[in-house]
Design an enzyme around this catalytic site. Structure first.
Site, PDB file in Angstrom:
ATOM      1  N   LYS A 119       0.837  -1.215   0.000  1.00 41.87           N
ATOM      2  CA  LYS A 119       0.000   0.000   0.000  1.00 41.87           C
ATOM      3  C   LYS A 119       0.871   1.265   0.000  1.00 41.87           C
ATOM      4  CE  LYS A 119      -1.871  -1.088   3.940  1.00 41.87           C
ATOM      5  NZ  LYS A 119      -1.204  -2.386   4.195  1.00 41.87           N
TER       6      LYS A 119
ATOM      7  N   ARG B 262      -8.983   1.095   9.585  1.00 43.46           N
ATOM      8  CA  ARG B 262      -8.536  -0.283   9.713  1.00 43.46           C
ATOM      9  C   ARG B 262      -9.566  -1.136  10.437  1.00 43.46           C
ATOM     10  NH1 ARG B 262      -2.808   0.300   9.489  1.00 43.46           N
ATOM     11  NH2 ARG B 262      -1.738  -1.685   9.573  1.00 43.46           N
TER      12      ARG B 262
ATOM     13  N   ARG C  66      11.787  -5.656   3.534  1.00 42.01           N
ATOM     14  CA  ARG C  66      11.533  -4.205   3.503  1.00 42.01           C
ATOM     15  C   ARG C  66      12.610  -3.427   4.259  1.00 42.01           C
ATOM     16  NH1 ARG C  66       5.896  -2.026   5.144  1.00 42.01           N
ATOM     17  NH2 ARG C  66       6.192  -3.317   6.973  1.00 42.01           N
TER      18      ARG C  66
HETATM   19  P1  AP5 Z   1       1.266   0.570   9.007  1.00 39.92           P
HETATM   20  O1  AP5 Z   1       2.455   1.401   8.956  1.00 39.92           O
HETATM   21  O2  AP5 Z   1       0.001   1.068   8.412  1.00 39.92           O
HETATM   22  O3  AP5 Z   1       1.652  -0.841   8.429  1.00 39.92           O
HETATM   23  P2  AP5 Z   1       0.823  -1.947   7.623  1.00 39.92           P
HETATM   24  O4  AP5 Z   1      -0.574  -1.710   7.250  1.00 39.92           O
HETATM   25  O5  AP5 Z   1       1.080  -3.122   8.452  1.00 39.92           O
HETATM   26  O6  AP5 Z   1       1.372  -1.875   6.259  1.00 39.92           O
HETATM   27  P3  AP5 Z   1       2.841  -1.872   5.930  1.00 39.92           P
HETATM   28  O7  AP5 Z   1       3.403  -0.483   6.018  1.00 39.92           O
HETATM   29  O8  AP5 Z   1       3.533  -2.927   6.750  1.00 39.92           O
HETATM   30  O9  AP5 Z   1       2.837  -2.422   4.445  1.00 39.92           O
HETATM   31  P4  AP5 Z   1       2.413  -1.775   3.077  1.00 39.92           P
HETATM   32  O10 AP5 Z   1       1.196  -2.455   2.566  1.00 39.92           O
HETATM   33  O11 AP5 Z   1       2.414  -0.282   3.131  1.00 39.92           O
HETATM   34  O12 AP5 Z   1       3.614  -2.298   2.188  1.00 39.92           O
HETATM   35  P5  AP5 Z   1       4.911  -1.546   1.629  1.00 39.92           P
HETATM   36  O13 AP5 Z   1       4.547  -0.633   0.511  1.00 39.92           O
HETATM   37  O14 AP5 Z   1       5.726  -1.001   2.756  1.00 39.92           O
HETATM   38  O15 AP5 Z   1       0.892   0.174  10.513  1.00 39.92           O
HETATM   39  C1  AP5 Z   1       1.871  -0.274  11.425  1.00 39.92           C
HETATM   40  C2  AP5 Z   1       1.240  -0.437  12.811  1.00 39.92           C
HETATM   41  O16 AP5 Z   1       0.739   0.836  13.280  1.00 39.92           O
HETATM   42  C3  AP5 Z   1       0.020  -1.374  12.895  1.00 39.92           C
HETATM   43  O17 AP5 Z   1       0.400  -2.714  13.044  1.00 39.92           O
HETATM   44  C4  AP5 Z   1      -0.701  -0.801  14.127  1.00 39.92           C
HETATM   45  O18 AP5 Z   1      -0.068  -1.215  15.305  1.00 39.92           O
HETATM   46  C5  AP5 Z   1      -0.486   0.681  13.994  1.00 39.92           C
HETATM   47  N1  AP5 Z   1      -1.564   1.337  13.215  1.00 39.92           N
HETATM   48  C6  AP5 Z   1      -1.395   2.079  12.084  1.00 39.92           C
HETATM   49  N2  AP5 Z   1      -2.574   2.539  11.634  1.00 39.92           N
HETATM   50  C7  AP5 Z   1      -3.520   2.073  12.493  1.00 39.92           C
HETATM   51  C8  AP5 Z   1      -4.937   2.177  12.539  1.00 39.92           C
HETATM   52  N3  AP5 Z   1      -5.614   2.869  11.610  1.00 39.92           N
HETATM   53  N4  AP5 Z   1      -5.599   1.549  13.552  1.00 39.92           N
HETATM   54  C9  AP5 Z   1      -4.938   0.846  14.488  1.00 39.92           C
HETATM   55  N5  AP5 Z   1      -3.585   0.693  14.501  1.00 39.92           N
HETATM   56  C10 AP5 Z   1      -2.880   1.306  13.506  1.00 39.92           C
HETATM   57  O19 AP5 Z   1       5.647  -2.809   0.970  1.00 39.92           O
HETATM   58  C11 AP5 Z   1       6.212  -3.818   1.758  1.00 39.92           C
HETATM   59  C12 AP5 Z   1       7.560  -4.269   1.148  1.00 39.92           C
HETATM   60  O20 AP5 Z   1       7.308  -4.889  -0.119  1.00 39.92           O
HETATM   61  C13 AP5 Z   1       8.529  -3.108   0.837  1.00 39.92           C
HETATM   62  O21 AP5 Z   1       9.829  -3.526   1.082  1.00 39.92           O
HETATM   63  C14 AP5 Z   1       8.330  -2.827  -0.659  1.00 39.92           C
HETATM   64  O22 AP5 Z   1       9.492  -2.293  -1.261  1.00 39.92           O
HETATM   65  C15 AP5 Z   1       7.993  -4.227  -1.178  1.00 39.92           C
HETATM   66  N6  AP5 Z   1       7.079  -4.200  -2.316  1.00 39.92           N
HETATM   67  C16 AP5 Z   1       6.035  -3.363  -2.488  1.00 39.92           C
HETATM   68  N7  AP5 Z   1       5.406  -3.648  -3.647  1.00 39.92           N
HETATM   69  C17 AP5 Z   1       6.072  -4.703  -4.185  1.00 39.92           C
HETATM   70  C18 AP5 Z   1       5.902  -5.477  -5.385  1.00 39.92           C
HETATM   71  N8  AP5 Z   1       4.916  -5.191  -6.234  1.00 39.92           N
HETATM   72  N9  AP5 Z   1       6.733  -6.504  -5.622  1.00 39.92           N
HETATM   73  C19 AP5 Z   1       7.730  -6.801  -4.744  1.00 39.92           C
HETATM   74  N10 AP5 Z   1       7.974  -6.094  -3.632  1.00 39.92           N
HETATM   75  C20 AP5 Z   1       7.143  -5.062  -3.338  1.00 39.92           C
END
Ligand code: AP5
Length: 253
Positions: A41, A120, A159
């Protein structure tokens, strides 16, 4: 190095102002990005922000930003939130909704917004709806990124994140030009502590229980656009733009 908006108004709240300021955009897009932790995302939000001029509003980035404050400068609610986050659990709805409500100026941003990681839970989605209604705003669409869970876990494991400008890289699929160094601001990349295997398991469970039901919530409102998250980031990005443009064209007819 390309200049990325610093999103100060979102990350710091209060009276902070973004640099460079957002450019007003005709027909600003107001989108929510849904999907499992690590599905990509944030990566898509970065690409969409550059293309559409809309600001990436990630609640996770607010919490990670607060981590760099001295403990005395954090509110008790924020200190508790960081403990939830470290364990991979969701932060309580009230805390998250208050943080977003304090930053309502970002929802009114003239460039539009890309909500990443919020809402969320169904309760958060209801609170967002109320907030938007109060300011005469509406969501244009909700992008729901879908991918097999084993691929999601591989993305999380590789990541690397920039602590300064929050840009996201992957050691294999999206490596920085110089190993360990952010392409945008030169910051030293790090691995998030909630990307450890025990936190990943908790995050996935929280997603299934609390966040996955949001797909039905937004499908029932006619806002949901499912997007297959397989392939390289640029391929998914093009898929996203096609889906968004298709929806815009359908709305005109
Ligand atoms: P948050 O920061 O929102 O993390 P998340 O939803 O767990 O999502 P991520 O940031 O882990 O992943 P993403 O989907 O953005 O993937 P990304 O682009 O980085 O939340 C963290 C914590 O905060 C939660 O657990 C909670 O505790 C708290 N929180 C936050 N908001 C909250 C809410 N509203 N309510 C309650 N608690 C909350 O990509 C991942 C990796 O994959 C990267 O290395 C990237 O380079 C790679 N990648 C991306 N796309 C591709 C592709 N197409 N192919 C290969 N690799 C790829």
């Amino acid at each position: 190095m390309e200049t990325k908006r610093d999103r100060k108004a979102w990350l710091r709240g209060g009276t902070a102002v973004c640099e460079p300021p957002p450019k007003p955009v005709n027909g600003p897009r107001r989108l929510v990005l849904l999907g499992a932790p690590g599905v990509g995302k944030g990566t898509q939000a970065e690409l969409l922000a550059a293309k559409l001029g809309a600001c990436q509003l990630s609640t996770g980035d607010i919490f990670r930003g607060a981590k760099s404050l001295p403990p005395g400068e954090r509110s008790p609610a924020m200190t508790a939130a960081l403990d939830y986050m470290r364990r991979g659990e969701l932060v309580p709805d009230d805390t998250v909704v208050d943080l977003v409500a304090e930053r309502v100026g970002c929802l009114r941003c003239t460039g539009g917004f890309l909500l990443d990681g919020f809402p969320r839970t169904v309760a958060q989605a209801g609170a967002l709806e109320d907030l938007l209604k109060k300011h005469n705003l509406k969501l244009d669409a909700v992008l729901s990124y879908e991918l097999r869970i084993d691929e999601v876990v591989a993305r999380l494991a590789g990541r690397r994140t920039c602590p300064a400008c929050k840009a996201v890289f992957h050691i294999e699929t999206r490596p920085p030009k110089v190993q360990g160094v952010c392409d945008h601001c030169g910051g030293a990349l790090y691995q998030r502590e909630d990307d450890r295997p025990e936190s990943i398991r908790v995050r996935m469970a929280a997603y299934e229980k609390s966040t996955a039901p949001l797909a039905d919530y937004y499908r029932n409102q006619g806002l949901l656009i499912p997007v297959l998250a397989e392939g390289a980031p640029e391929v998914i990005f093009q898929r996203t733009l096609k889906a968004l443009n298709g929806r815009k064209a359908a709305a005109k007819t």
